[in-house]
Design an enzyme around this catalytic site. Sequence first.
Site, PDB file in Angstrom:
ATOM      1  N   CYS A   2     -15.796-107.215 -64.241  1.00 43.44           N
ATOM      2  CA  CYS A   2     -15.203-108.551 -64.324  1.00 43.44           C
ATOM      3  C   CYS A   2     -13.709-108.520 -64.016  1.00 43.44           C
ATOM      4  O   CYS A   2     -13.030-107.529 -64.278  1.00 43.44           O
ATOM      5  CB  CYS A   2     -15.371-109.215 -65.689  1.00 43.44           C
ATOM      6  SG  CYS A   2     -17.061-109.427 -66.199  1.00 43.44           S
ATOM      7  N   ARG A  27     -13.629-104.632 -58.205  1.00 38.65           N
ATOM      8  CA  ARG A  27     -14.181-104.340 -59.532  1.00 38.65           C
ATOM      9  C   ARG A  27     -15.684-104.625 -59.583  1.00 38.65           C
ATOM     10  O   ARG A  27     -16.344-104.250 -60.535  1.00 38.65           O
ATOM     11  CB  ARG A  27     -13.484-105.206 -60.597  1.00 38.65           C
ATOM     12  CG  ARG A  27     -11.997-104.923 -60.706  1.00 38.65           C
ATOM     13  CD  ARG A  27     -11.300-105.955 -61.567  1.00 38.65           C
ATOM     14  NE  ARG A  27     -11.601-105.787 -62.971  1.00 38.65           N
ATOM     15  CZ  ARG A  27     -10.955-104.982 -63.782  1.00 38.65           C
ATOM     16  NH1 ARG A  27      -9.973-104.239 -63.322  1.00 38.65           N
ATOM     17  NH2 ARG A  27     -11.281-104.893 -65.051  1.00 38.65           N
ATOM     18  N   TRP A  75     -19.169-109.757 -63.580  1.00 42.99           N
ATOM     19  CA  TRP A  75     -20.173-108.698 -63.386  1.00 42.99           C
ATOM     20  C   TRP A  75     -21.125-108.886 -64.548  1.00 42.99           C
ATOM     21  O   TRP A  75     -20.752-108.650 -65.697  1.00 42.99           O
ATOM     22  CB  TRP A  75     -19.472-107.335 -63.413  1.00 42.99           C
ATOM     23  CG  TRP A  75     -20.381-106.167 -63.607  1.00 42.99           C
ATOM     24  CD1 TRP A  75     -20.768-105.632 -64.796  1.00 42.99           C
ATOM     25  CD2 TRP A  75     -21.002-105.382 -62.600  1.00 42.99           C
ATOM     26  NE1 TRP A  75     -21.589-104.568 -64.573  1.00 42.99           N
ATOM     27  CE2 TRP A  75     -21.750-104.388 -63.239  1.00 42.99           C
ATOM     28  CE3 TRP A  75     -21.001-105.421 -61.200  1.00 42.99           C
ATOM     29  CZ2 TRP A  75     -22.499-103.442 -62.546  1.00 42.99           C
ATOM     30  CZ3 TRP A  75     -21.731-104.468 -60.516  1.00 42.99           C
ATOM     31  CH2 TRP A  75     -22.471-103.499 -61.188  1.00 42.99           C
ATOM     32  N   ASN A 101     -13.370-110.925 -70.177  1.00 48.61           N
ATOM     33  CA  ASN A 101     -13.846-109.647 -69.645  1.00 48.61           C
ATOM     34  C   ASN A 101     -14.093-108.745 -70.844  1.00 48.61           C
ATOM     35  O   ASN A 101     -13.221-108.619 -71.702  1.00 48.61           O
ATOM     36  CB  ASN A 101     -12.754-109.067 -68.726  1.00 48.61           C
ATOM     37  CG  ASN A 101     -13.077-107.680 -68.243  1.00 48.61           C
ATOM     38  OD1 ASN A 101     -14.207-107.221 -68.378  1.00 48.61           O
ATOM     39  ND2 ASN A 101     -12.093-107.008 -67.678  1.00 48.61           N
ATOM     40  N   GLY A 102     -15.281-108.141 -70.937  1.00 40.81           N
ATOM     41  CA  GLY A 102     -15.571-107.261 -72.072  1.00 40.81           C
ATOM     42  C   GLY A 102     -16.933-107.598 -72.652  1.00 40.81           C
ATOM     43  O   GLY A 102     -17.729-108.298 -72.016  1.00 40.81           O
ATOM     44  N   GLU A 481     -27.445 -81.086 -61.217  1.00 39.85           N
ATOM     45  CA  GLU A 481     -26.483 -82.179 -61.070  1.00 39.85           C
ATOM     46  C   GLU A 481     -25.143 -81.650 -60.530  1.00 39.85           C
ATOM     47  O   GLU A 481     -24.546 -82.255 -59.634  1.00 39.85           O
ATOM     48  CB  GLU A 481     -26.298 -82.900 -62.422  1.00 39.85           C
ATOM     49  CG  GLU A 481     -25.288 -84.018 -62.446  1.00 39.85           C
ATOM     50  CD  GLU A 481     -25.569 -85.161 -61.462  1.00 39.85           C
ATOM     51  OE1 GLU A 481     -26.661 -85.188 -60.867  1.00 39.85           O
ATOM     52  OE2 GLU A 481     -24.677 -86.004 -61.272  1.00 39.85           O
ATOM     53  N   LYS A 485     -23.582 -82.861 -56.981  1.00 45.27           N
ATOM     54  CA  LYS A 485     -22.261 -83.490 -56.914  1.00 45.27           C
ATOM     55  C   LYS A 485     -21.384 -82.757 -55.914  1.00 45.27           C
ATOM     56  O   LYS A 485     -20.720 -83.361 -55.077  1.00 45.27           O
ATOM     57  CB  LYS A 485     -21.632 -83.435 -58.313  1.00 45.27           C
ATOM     58  CG  LYS A 485     -20.799 -84.575 -58.716  1.00 45.27           C
ATOM     59  CD  LYS A 485     -21.497 -85.744 -59.352  1.00 45.27           C
ATOM     60  CE  LYS A 485     -22.615 -86.315 -58.561  1.00 45.27           C
ATOM     61  NZ  LYS A 485     -23.342 -87.359 -59.235  1.00 45.27           N
ATOM     62  N   GLU A 488     -22.748 -83.120 -52.129  1.00 44.04           N
ATOM     63  CA  GLU A 488     -22.716 -84.446 -51.498  1.00 44.04           C
ATOM     64  C   GLU A 488     -21.303 -84.869 -51.119  1.00 44.04           C
ATOM     65  O   GLU A 488     -21.111 -85.551 -50.126  1.00 44.04           O
ATOM     66  CB  GLU A 488     -23.407 -85.513 -52.347  1.00 44.04           C
ATOM     67  CG  GLU A 488     -22.705 -85.904 -53.616  1.00 44.04           C
ATOM     68  CD  GLU A 488     -23.424 -87.012 -54.382  1.00 44.04           C
ATOM     69  OE1 GLU A 488     -23.998 -87.903 -53.746  1.00 44.04           O
ATOM     70  OE2 GLU A 488     -23.400 -86.981 -55.616  1.00 44.04           O
ATOM     71  N   HIS A 504     -36.899 -63.665 -59.002  1.00 44.23           N
ATOM     72  CA  HIS A 504     -38.101 -63.972 -58.218  1.00 44.23           C
ATOM     73  C   HIS A 504     -37.759 -64.342 -56.772  1.00 44.23           C
ATOM     74  O   HIS A 504     -38.550 -65.009 -56.112  1.00 44.23           O
ATOM     75  CB  HIS A 504     -38.898 -65.090 -58.891  1.00 44.23           C
ATOM     76  CG  HIS A 504     -39.340 -64.725 -60.270  1.00 44.23           C
ATOM     77  ND1 HIS A 504     -40.316 -63.771 -60.503  1.00 44.23           N
ATOM     78  CD2 HIS A 504     -38.903 -65.126 -61.484  1.00 44.23           C
ATOM     79  CE1 HIS A 504     -40.470 -63.632 -61.813  1.00 44.23           C
ATOM     80  NE2 HIS A 504     -39.620 -64.440 -62.421  1.00 44.23           N
ATOM     81  N   LYS A 603     -24.502 -96.072 -51.421  1.00 44.37           N
ATOM     82  CA  LYS A 603     -24.500 -96.226 -52.890  1.00 44.37           C
ATOM     83  C   LYS A 603     -25.856 -96.736 -53.379  1.00 44.37           C
ATOM     84  O   LYS A 603     -26.330 -96.350 -54.430  1.00 44.37           O
ATOM     85  CB  LYS A 603     -23.377 -97.198 -53.284  1.00 44.37           C
ATOM     86  CG  LYS A 603     -23.222 -97.384 -54.776  1.00 44.37           C
ATOM     87  CD  LYS A 603     -22.642 -96.144 -55.429  1.00 44.37           C
ATOM     88  CE  LYS A 603     -22.603 -96.213 -56.923  1.00 44.37           C
ATOM     89  NZ  LYS A 603     -22.561 -94.875 -57.534  1.00 44.37           N
TER      90      LYS A 603
HETATM   91  C1  F6R Z   1     -25.649 -88.807 -56.594  1.00 45.52           C
HETATM   92  C2  F6R Z   1     -26.150 -90.164 -56.590  1.00 45.52           C
HETATM   93  C3  F6R Z   1     -27.560 -90.397 -56.169  1.00 45.52           C
HETATM   94  C4  F6R Z   1     -28.213 -91.487 -57.036  1.00 45.52           C
HETATM   95  C5  F6R Z   1     -29.600 -91.841 -56.474  1.00 45.52           C
HETATM   96  C6  F6R Z   1     -30.311 -92.868 -57.308  1.00 45.52           C
HETATM   97  O1  F6R Z   1     -24.321 -88.745 -56.994  1.00 45.52           O
HETATM   98  O2  F6R Z   1     -25.451 -91.078 -56.913  1.00 45.52           O
HETATM   99  O3  F6R Z   1     -28.307 -89.218 -56.201  1.00 45.52           O
HETATM  100  O4  F6R Z   1     -28.311 -91.023 -58.344  1.00 45.52           O
HETATM  101  O5  F6R Z   1     -29.482 -92.332 -55.150  1.00 45.52           O
HETATM  102  O6  F6R Z   1     -29.602 -94.057 -57.360  1.00 45.52           O
HETATM  103  P1  F6R Z   1     -29.872 -95.126 -58.482  1.00 45.52           P
HETATM  104  O7  F6R Z   1     -29.503 -94.517 -59.779  1.00 45.52           O
HETATM  105  O8  F6R Z   1     -28.995 -96.297 -58.101  1.00 45.52           O
HETATM  106  O9  F6R Z   1     -31.325 -95.465 -58.414  1.00 45.52           O
END
Ligand code: F6R
Length: 608
Positions: A2, A27, A75, A101-102, A481, A485, A488, A504, A603
């Site tokens: 927001c 935002r 949001w 906002n909040g 993870e 990270k 990517e 193995h 995203k």
């Molecule tokens: C990695 C990343 C992706 C998401 C994946 C699922 O940093 O962001 O691996 O986790 O594309 O996305 P959502 O959670 O939006 O379904």
Amino acid sequence: MCGIVGYTGARQASEVILDALEHLEYRGYDSSGIAIHEADGIHVEKARGRLQVLRERTDNGAKLPGNVGIGHTRWATHGEPSDRNAHPHASAGSRVVIVHNGIIENYLPLQEFLAAQGYTFHSQTDSEVVANLIDYHYHGDPVEAVRAALVQIKGSYALGVLFTDHPDLIVAARKNSPLVIGLGEGENYIASDIPAFLKYTRRIVRLRELDVAVVRANGLEIYDPFGNPVPYTEEHVEWDVSAAEKGGYEHFMLKEIYEQPRAIRDTISPRVVEGKIELGLQSLDEARIRSLKQIYITACGSSYHVGMVGRVFMERLLHIPVRVELASEFRYENPLVDADTLVLVISQSGETADTLAALREAKRLGAYTIGIVNVVGSAIATEADEVLYTWAGPEIAVATTKAYNTQLSVLYLMTMSLARMLGRMEDTTYAEYLQQLAQLPDLCEKLLQDTSHIQYLASLCFAKDDIFFIGRNLDYALALEGSLKLKEISYIHSESYAAGELKHGTISLIQPGSLVIALCTQKRLLERMISDIRTVKARGAMVIALAEENTPFIQDVADHVITLPAHADFVAPSLSVIPLQLFAYYVAALKGCDIDKPRNLAKSVTVE
Ligand code: F6R
């Protein structure tokens, strides 16, 4: 999440406000609105969708010619994105109009209280109670009314308030939500973030927590929570607009990493009421829980890694079999899912095509489904039988950080709540876990205070071609993870292995100079991990270990150690992911990568 803005001065307020809201678009928002003092009272316009829709409805602001007003980009949290739920919200009778906002944690009892006084509500938001509560306390003095209302409010807020009776002023207040005041010549501003008004002024005042400000075209007064006037300090902003939108951080990813304590707090605290977890899931009653034969968790990418952590935690506490499936595989597996299965679907965006398809398949098979989702009103949130939102706020960097951690928080809460209903968690353990969860945001803050060692390690490693992550059990999920990270955003090839699998096959990849990041956050597996570290070191690997402070022997076997503050075992995954996010970030920064938008990635993956 927001954005709020306000303007008072000689210009047409609507034009300034629409422009300022555009500078807060980063935002994230799904609707917007504006309220302007006109000769016959306060006029409000709101619209679902992009700001352009609001521009069209107001004829670029021309329909609202007044000089004092407030605006908002919403949001959605409480209530779907819609015209009705968009801000500003007016009190019944329209004497008070607010933007907020909040999250108002106690909005339900407040709503009940106000309804008993004859107030009516028109939206599904938590924010509308604020307008009515201020109205309830209003007897001619705007500051007193806002102060009295804030005493009753639990939660976080940044507020801009207009009073019909006082057309020359805006009242502003904040708690755990940002709000700055901009000082111009014969005009003043309020905003959630500086870029909203940076084009008009670089003179700002940061409003302190719990203080209340009265902003007029020619003056600013600030009062402490007891109503005493307090002095304020003016600052000069040197940043340019693009830096300020990231709150001074170089990338959204870093900003979002640092937002984790706040995001975790916002996700947990509204759901713990008087020492009891309240998830608000209407259809998940004791009978349904007792009938559950199994739980499936399905998701993609990092959300799937969260599911892997969730599985361990759930099986330990619930004694119900839990399976974790990649959503992209789920429906090709002929999953053994039926009406006695709970399917948890985890997604930040709520729009990931594979995850949505898995949800639909689970529903077709008769399962009871719960979405753990960040984006309110998204497809998964709408289609699942129930939804638990993660209050991470908008996540802009492609690589997820704060959403990951809030998903974990929701899984902890949900597991504890189910364990309790099943009578599988003692009162004392429950209270202990809740206390540890309450401390988690502070531990994250502690961890984020000094990142210099991680930056140093990144400088030793950024030129590597391959980086291996190893761990056992929960640390294996963490290894996946950490590795994801890193690869990517830095484009460095990385593999993650369950440490026991080294012998193995994987061990053949280890050679002098290989970098191995060994995750050793679980005390019961420490001896095994130390022997895994020795095994790779014997082949010439350089080892960075991640372990709690004062972990025995680790400093002797590893080349470098990243330490975590002392913590309870079960919150280890939430804490230990943070150094891995930072490591990936600093490696990518040293390589000059496009961190927030890595190549080939989106995203929200809305294709299967
Ligand atoms: C990695 C990343 C992706 C998401 C994946 C699922 O940093 O962001 O691996 O986790 O594309 O996305 P959502 O959670 O939006 O379904």
